[in-house]
Design a protein around this motif. Structure first.
Motif, PDB file in Angstrom:
ATOM      1  N   TYR A 295       0.846  -1.195   0.000  1.00 13.83           N
ATOM      2  CA  TYR A 295       0.000   0.000   0.000  1.00 13.83           C
ATOM      3  C   TYR A 295       0.880   1.243   0.000  1.00 13.83           C
ATOM      4  CZ  TYR A 295      -2.750   3.918   1.515  1.00 13.83           C
ATOM      5  OH  TYR A 295      -3.320   5.159   1.560  1.00 13.83           O
ATOM      6  N   ASP A 296       0.474   2.237  -0.758  1.00 12.28           N
ATOM      7  CA  ASP A 296       1.021   3.585  -0.660  1.00 12.28           C
ATOM      8  C   ASP A 296       0.028   4.541  -1.310  1.00 12.28           C
ATOM      9  OD1 ASP A 296       1.454   3.542  -3.452  1.00 12.28           O
ATOM     10  OD2 ASP A 296       3.578   3.129  -3.252  1.00 12.28           O
ATOM     11  N   GLN A 297       0.378   5.803  -1.348  1.00  5.62           N
ATOM     12  CA  GLN A 297      -0.526   6.810  -1.899  1.00  5.62           C
ATOM     13  C   GLN A 297      -0.871   6.535  -3.361  1.00  5.62           C
ATOM     14  OE1 GLN A 297       1.172  10.733  -2.592  1.00  5.62           O
ATOM     15  NE2 GLN A 297       3.231   9.871  -2.297  1.00  5.62           N
ATOM     16  N   HIS A 298       0.070   6.004  -4.136  1.00  3.26           N
ATOM     17  CA  HIS A 298      -0.185   5.749  -5.559  1.00  3.26           C
ATOM     18  C   HIS A 298      -1.208   4.633  -5.742  1.00  3.26           C
ATOM     19  CE1 HIS A 298       2.958   8.537  -6.387  1.00  3.26           C
ATOM     20  NE2 HIS A 298       3.886   7.774  -5.839  1.00  3.26           N
ATOM     21  N   ILE A 299      -1.109   3.613  -4.897  1.00  5.00           N
ATOM     22  CA  ILE A 299      -2.076   2.516  -4.933  1.00  5.00           C
ATOM     23  C   ILE A 299      -3.466   3.065  -4.612  1.00  5.00           C
ATOM     24  CG2 ILE A 299      -2.741   0.315  -3.882  1.00  5.00           C
ATOM     25  CD1 ILE A 299      -0.041   0.174  -5.406  1.00  5.00           C
ATOM     26  N   ASN A 300      -3.540   3.857  -3.551  1.00  2.00           N
ATOM     27  CA  ASN A 300      -4.815   4.437  -3.121  1.00  2.00           C
ATOM     28  C   ASN A 300      -5.410   5.321  -4.226  1.00  2.00           C
ATOM     29  OD1 ASN A 300      -5.709   5.582   0.209  1.00  2.00           O
ATOM     30  ND2 ASN A 300      -6.994   5.471  -1.594  1.00  2.00           N
ATOM     31  N   ARG A 301      -4.564   6.145  -4.827  1.00  2.00           N
ATOM     32  CA  ARG A 301      -5.012   7.056  -5.895  1.00  2.00           C
ATOM     33  C   ARG A 301      -5.539   6.269  -7.091  1.00  2.00           C
ATOM     34  NH1 ARG A 301      -0.490   9.273  -6.595  1.00  2.00           N
ATOM     35  NH2 ARG A 301      -0.756  10.750  -4.871  1.00  2.00           N
ATOM     36  N   ALA A 302      -4.808   5.253  -7.510  1.00  2.00           N
ATOM     37  CA  ALA A 302      -5.229   4.452  -8.668  1.00  2.00           C
ATOM     38  C   ALA A 302      -6.525   3.707  -8.368  1.00  2.00           C
ATOM     39  CB  ALA A 302      -4.127   3.468  -9.059  1.00  2.00           C
ATOM     40  N   TYR A 303      -6.613   3.120  -7.189  1.00  2.00           N
ATOM     41  CA  TYR A 303      -7.840   2.420  -6.808  1.00  2.00           C
ATOM     42  C   TYR A 303      -9.033   3.378  -6.881  1.00  2.00           C
ATOM     43  CZ  TYR A 303     -11.382  -0.018  -4.144  1.00  2.00           C
ATOM     44  OH  TYR A 303     -12.565  -0.606  -3.758  1.00  2.00           O
ATOM     45  N   ASN A 304      -8.880   4.556  -6.302  1.00  2.00           N
ATOM     46  CA  ASN A 304      -9.970   5.527  -6.317  1.00  2.00           C
ATOM     47  C   ASN A 304     -10.331   5.944  -7.738  1.00  2.00           C
ATOM     48  OD1 ASN A 304      -9.884   5.375  -3.544  1.00  2.00           O
ATOM     49  ND2 ASN A 304      -9.769   7.573  -3.227  1.00  2.00           N
ATOM     50  N   PHE A 305      -9.336   6.167  -8.561  1.00  2.00           N
ATOM     51  CA  PHE A 305      -9.593   6.554  -9.953  1.00  2.00           C
ATOM     52  C   PHE A 305     -10.388   5.472 -10.676  1.00  2.00           C
ATOM     53  CE2 PHE A 305      -8.342   6.378 -14.433  1.00  2.00           C
ATOM     54  CZ  PHE A 305      -8.736   7.639 -14.856  1.00  2.00           C
ATOM     55  N   VAL A 306      -9.941   4.243 -10.552  1.00  2.00           N
ATOM     56  CA  VAL A 306     -10.594   3.121 -11.232  1.00  2.00           C
ATOM     57  C   VAL A 306     -12.030   2.940 -10.744  1.00  2.00           C
ATOM     58  CG1 VAL A 306     -10.539   0.589 -11.439  1.00  2.00           C
ATOM     59  CG2 VAL A 306      -8.449   1.916 -11.799  1.00  2.00           C
ATOM     60  N   HIS A 307     -12.278   3.255  -9.481  1.00  2.00           N
ATOM     61  CA  HIS A 307     -13.605   3.066  -8.895  1.00  2.00           C
ATOM     62  C   HIS A 307     -14.433   4.355  -8.863  1.00  2.00           C
ATOM     63  CE1 HIS A 307     -11.568  -0.610  -7.574  1.00  2.00           C
ATOM     64  NE2 HIS A 307     -12.778  -1.130  -7.678  1.00  2.00           N
ATOM     65  N   ASP A 308     -14.041   5.343  -9.665  1.00  2.00           N
ATOM     66  CA  ASP A 308     -14.771   6.621  -9.760  1.00  2.00           C
ATOM     67  C   ASP A 308     -14.935   7.309  -8.406  1.00  2.00           C
ATOM     68  OD1 ASP A 308     -15.109   6.667 -12.560  1.00  2.00           O
ATOM     69  OD2 ASP A 308     -16.822   5.306 -12.405  1.00  2.00           O
ATOM     70  N   LEU A 309     -13.892   7.262  -7.596  1.00  2.00           N
ATOM     71  CA  LEU A 309     -13.868   7.956  -6.317  1.00  2.00           C
ATOM     72  C   LEU A 309     -12.878   9.116  -6.421  1.00  2.00           C
ATOM     73  CD1 LEU A 309     -13.622   4.774  -4.063  1.00  2.00           C
ATOM     74  CD2 LEU A 309     -15.686   6.134  -4.524  1.00  2.00           C
ATOM     75  N   GLU A 310     -12.949  10.040  -5.506  1.00  2.00           N
ATOM     76  CA  GLU A 310     -12.026  11.174  -5.502  1.00  2.00           C
ATOM     77  C   GLU A 310     -10.586  10.661  -5.389  1.00  2.00           C
ATOM     78  OE1 GLU A 310      -9.767  14.206  -5.610  1.00  2.00           O
ATOM     79  OE2 GLU A 310     -11.913  14.469  -6.032  1.00  2.00           O
ATOM     80  N   TYR A 311      -9.753  11.063  -6.334  1.00  2.00           N
ATOM     81  CA  TYR A 311      -8.356  10.606  -6.339  1.00  2.00           C
ATOM     82  C   TYR A 311      -7.363  11.753  -6.377  1.00  2.00           C
ATOM     83  CZ  TYR A 311      -8.354  11.723 -11.306  1.00  2.00           C
ATOM     84  OH  TYR A 311      -8.430  12.389 -12.504  1.00  2.00           O
ATOM     85  N   ARG A 312      -7.790  12.936  -6.730  1.00  2.00           N
ATOM     86  CA  ARG A 312      -6.867  14.055  -6.957  1.00  2.00           C
ATOM     87  C   ARG A 312      -6.177  14.552  -5.685  1.00  2.00           C
ATOM     88  NH1 ARG A 312     -11.121  14.800 -10.480  1.00  2.00           N
ATOM     89  NH2 ARG A 312     -10.510  14.905 -12.665  1.00  2.00           N
ATOM     90  N   HIS A 313      -6.778  14.337  -4.538  1.00  2.00           N
ATOM     91  CA  HIS A 313      -6.224  14.868  -3.297  1.00  2.00           C
ATOM     92  C   HIS A 313      -5.569  13.794  -2.426  1.00  2.00           C
ATOM     93  CE1 HIS A 313      -7.987  18.657  -4.359  1.00  2.00           C
ATOM     94  NE2 HIS A 313      -9.176  18.079  -4.485  1.00  2.00           N
ATOM     95  N   ILE A 314      -5.348  12.622  -2.997  1.00  2.00           N
ATOM     96  CA  ILE A 314      -4.656  11.559  -2.272  1.00  2.00           C
ATOM     97  C   ILE A 314      -3.164  11.888  -2.269  1.00  2.00           C
ATOM     98  CG2 ILE A 314      -4.060   9.099  -2.228  1.00  2.00           C
ATOM     99  CD1 ILE A 314      -6.972   9.342  -1.757  1.00  2.00           C
ATOM    100  N   SER A 315      -2.587  11.971  -1.081  1.00  2.00           N
ATOM    101  CA  SER A 315      -1.149  12.226  -0.969  1.00  2.00           C
ATOM    102  C   SER A 315      -0.633  11.566   0.300  1.00  2.00           C
ATOM    103  CB  SER A 315      -0.856  13.725  -0.935  1.00  2.00           C
ATOM    104  OG  SER A 315      -1.331  14.292   0.269  1.00  2.00           O
ATOM    105  N   ALA A 316       0.673  11.412   0.366  1.00  2.00           N
ATOM    106  CA  ALA A 316       1.281  10.756   1.528  1.00  2.00           C
ATOM    107  C   ALA A 316       0.995  11.528   2.810  1.00  2.00           C
ATOM    108  CB  ALA A 316       2.781  10.614   1.317  1.00  2.00           C
ATOM    109  N   SER A 317       1.034  12.849   2.730  1.00  2.00           N
ATOM    110  CA  SER A 317       0.850  13.649   3.937  1.00  2.00           C
ATOM    111  C   SER A 317      -0.588  14.094   4.145  1.00  2.00           C
ATOM    112  CB  SER A 317       1.763  14.877   3.880  1.00  2.00           C
ATOM    113  OG  SER A 317       1.411  15.675   2.759  1.00  2.00           O
ATOM    114  N   GLY A 318      -1.440  13.887   3.149  1.00  2.50           N
ATOM    115  CA  GLY A 318      -2.804  14.373   3.238  1.00  2.50           C
ATOM    116  C   GLY A 318      -3.777  13.427   3.903  1.00  2.50           C
ATOM    117  N   MET A 319      -3.299  12.298   4.398  1.00  2.00           N
ATOM    118  CA  MET A 319      -4.175  11.309   5.029  1.00  2.00           C
ATOM    119  C   MET A 319      -3.566  10.859   6.348  1.00  2.00           C
ATOM    120  SD  MET A 319      -4.814   9.092   1.538  1.00  2.00           S
ATOM    121  CE  MET A 319      -5.440   7.684   2.385  1.00  2.00           C
TER     122      MET A 319
END
Length: 194
Positions: free
Chosen positions: A120-144
């Motif tokens: 798991y890392d921010q890139h995994i989270n971002r890609a998962y959200n993108f693929v599932h039509d969830l908010e992905y633009r604000h996923i960052s290492a320090s933002g969560m």
């Protein structure tokens, strides 16, 4: 000159095609450190060092090195015992390594049972959200928060992985990482068509 990639969001549900495409775009420094170490049945301190250097993408800062030495390497016997268990008691693992950040804790879980627990890392989270039509633009290492990261991993991402049947977790990680990193770059123009 900027690169241009047009992503067509479709109802395509073939995860293997997604993995095949995006994993070819995966590039990560020090990949040999991971490949040479992850399959060992037992780790020594140098193995742990190599794996966390790979995860970090470079040598660890003195603060991270101290954390690795005191919170992970010092527990090498416990880690190796967990590697030998047929079924890992995740609650026991989480209690034993409660002092780690979410990303390092999940990575340690992965290296203990790499065929069962994805990275798991921010890139995994971002890609998962993108693929599932969830908010992905604000996923960052320090933002969560660590809690948010762990909640996503254990309550969303892991169930998703379990529902996929037999897939190569490393290739899935490579695909999600490549897409997630691409989505985070400002060097590329990204056009989404629905």
């Amino acid at each position: 000159m900027r690169n241009l990639l047009i992503l067509h969001k479709t109802q395509e549900t073939d995860l293997q095609r997604f993995i095949d495409f995006w994993s070819r775009l995966y590039r990560y420094p020090l990949e040999r450190l991971y490949n040479n170490t992850i399959t060992k049945s037992q780790f020594d301190p140098d193995d742990i060092q190599s794996l966390f250097k790979w995860k970090n993408g470079m040598d660890l800062s003195s603060r991270k090195q101290q954390s690795l030495d005191t919170k992970i390497k010092s527990q090498l016997k416990v880690i190796n015992q967990m590697k030998l268990q047929a079924v890992l008691d995740v609650e026991c693992f989480l209690a034993e390594f409660s002092g780690l950040t979410a990303v390092w804790k999940i990575f340690l879980l992965h290296i203990i049972k790499p065929l069962r627990y994805p990275i798991y890392d921010q890139h995994i989270n971002r890609a998962y959200n993108f693929v599932h039509d969830l908010e992905y633009r604000h996923i960052s290492a320090s933002g969560m928060t660590c809690r948010t990261k762990e909640d996503f991993y254990f309550n969303t991402y892991l169930p998703f992985i379990r529902n996929q049947g037999s897939i190569n977790l490393k290739k899935l990680d490579e695909a999600f990482f490549a897409l997630g990193r691409f989505l985070a770059t400002s060097n590329n123009a990204l056009l989404l068509e629905k």
